[in-house]
Design a protein around this motif. Structure first.
Motif, short mmCIF file in Angstrom:
data_model
loop_
_atom_site.label_atom_id
_atom_site.label_comp_id
_atom_site.label_asym_id
_atom_site.label_seq_id
_atom_site.Cartn_x
_atom_site.Cartn_y
_atom_site.Cartn_z
N ALA A 204 0.73 -1.31 0.01
CA ALA A 204 -0.13 -0.13 -0.17
C ALA A 204 0.77 1.20 0.06
CB ALA A 204 -0.85 0.02 1.11
N CYS A 205 1.81 1.37 1.01
CA CYS A 205 2.55 2.72 1.05
C CYS A 205 4.01 2.35 0.52
CB CYS A 205 2.55 3.11 2.39
SG CYS A 205 3.52 2.12 3.68
N ARG A 206 4.53 1.35 0.22
CA ARG A 206 5.76 1.04 -0.10
C ARG A 206 7.01 1.11 0.95
NH1 ARG A 206 4.67 -2.01 -3.71
NH2 ARG A 206 6.87 -1.99 -4.46
N LYS A 207 6.46 1.22 2.21
CA LYS A 207 7.40 1.09 3.07
C LYS A 207 8.27 -0.29 3.22
CE LYS A 207 5.62 1.71 7.28
NZ LYS A 207 5.04 2.25 8.64
N THR A 208 9.52 -0.44 3.34
CA THR A 208 10.15 -1.49 3.65
C THR A 208 10.48 -1.60 5.06
OG1 THR A 208 10.77 -1.19 1.38
CG2 THR A 208 12.03 -2.75 2.79
N ALA A 209 10.52 -3.12 5.59
CA ALA A 209 11.07 -3.70 6.71
C ALA A 209 12.01 -4.66 6.58
CB ALA A 209 9.89 -3.80 7.81
N TYR B 109 2.41 -8.46 8.76
CA TYR B 109 3.13 -7.70 7.62
C TYR B 109 3.92 -8.66 6.70
CZ TYR B 109 6.26 -3.84 5.95
OH TYR B 109 6.68 -3.01 5.39
N LEU B 110 4.43 -9.73 7.33
CA LEU B 110 5.17 -10.53 6.44
C LEU B 110 4.26 -11.53 5.75
CD1 LEU B 110 7.90 -11.94 6.00
CD2 LEU B 110 7.69 -13.45 7.89
N LYS B 111 3.04 -11.99 6.25
CA LYS B 111 2.26 -12.60 5.48
C LYS B 111 1.41 -11.95 4.35
CE LYS B 111 -1.82 -13.77 7.31
NZ LYS B 111 -2.88 -14.77 8.10
N SER B 112 0.76 -10.58 4.82
CA SER B 112 -0.20 -9.89 3.87
C SER B 112 0.66 -8.82 3.24
CB SER B 112 -1.30 -9.32 4.81
OG SER B 112 -0.78 -8.42 5.63
N ARG B 113 1.95 -8.47 3.35
CA ARG B 113 2.48 -7.37 2.76
C ARG B 113 1.96 -6.05 2.88
NH1 ARG B 113 6.68 -9.12 -0.53
NH2 ARG B 113 6.65 -7.32 -1.74
N VAL B 114 1.27 -5.83 3.99
CA VAL B 114 0.59 -4.83 4.64
C VAL B 114 1.06 -4.34 5.89
CG1 VAL B 114 -1.75 -3.50 4.79
CG2 VAL B 114 -1.56 -5.23 3.10
N CYS B 115 1.77 -3.00 6.05
CA CYS B 115 2.33 -2.72 7.26
C CYS B 115 1.30 -2.45 8.47
CB CYS B 115 3.42 -1.52 6.97
SG CYS B 115 2.50 0.00 6.74
N ARG B 116 1.32 -2.34 9.57
CA ARG B 116 0.54 -1.89 10.61
C ARG B 116 -0.16 -0.61 10.48
NH1 ARG B 116 1.64 -2.17 17.08
NH2 ARG B 116 3.24 -3.60 16.24
N ASP B 117 0.30 0.37 9.91
CA ASP B 117 -0.10 1.61 9.69
C ASP B 117 -1.27 1.57 8.79
OD1 ASP B 117 1.44 2.90 11.66
OD2 ASP B 117 2.83 3.64 10.27
#
Length: 87
Positions: free
Chosen positions: A28-33, A66-74
């Motif tokens: 969604a936002c392209r933030k990387t972890a 986040y790892l499973k869905s590729r959507v960060c917490r925010d």
């Protein structure tokens, strides 16, 4: 951004080594972890031989999501609202 969810003080010598770095980008936002995981457990999870919470007990529930869905917490919170079961 690096996810520092592993508390080395709480890990014992019998814990599996965290020998694999997984970089995840939010769709969604392209933030990387980056998450440190055990290679064998990651493979078992990807092959559906191990439950995610068993493969990565050192990661928080939001980090596993986040790892499973590729959507960060925010972004997850923006999409679905706050967790009604959170403490």
């Amino acid at each position: 951004m690096t996810a520092n969810t592993t508390d080395d003080a709480n890990r014992s010598d019998t814990d599996t080594p965290l020998d694999l770095s997984i970089e995840v980008t939010c769709d969604a936002c392209r933030k990387t972890a980056t998450f440190q995981v055990n290679h064998d457990r990651y493979t078992a999870w990807r092959e559906r031989r191990m439950l995610m919470q068993d493969a990565f007990p050192h990661l928080s529930a939001p980090d596993r999501e986040y790892l499973k869905s590729r959507v960060c917490r925010d972004c997850w919170t923006a999409m679905f609202g706050p967790n009604p079961f959170a403490d």
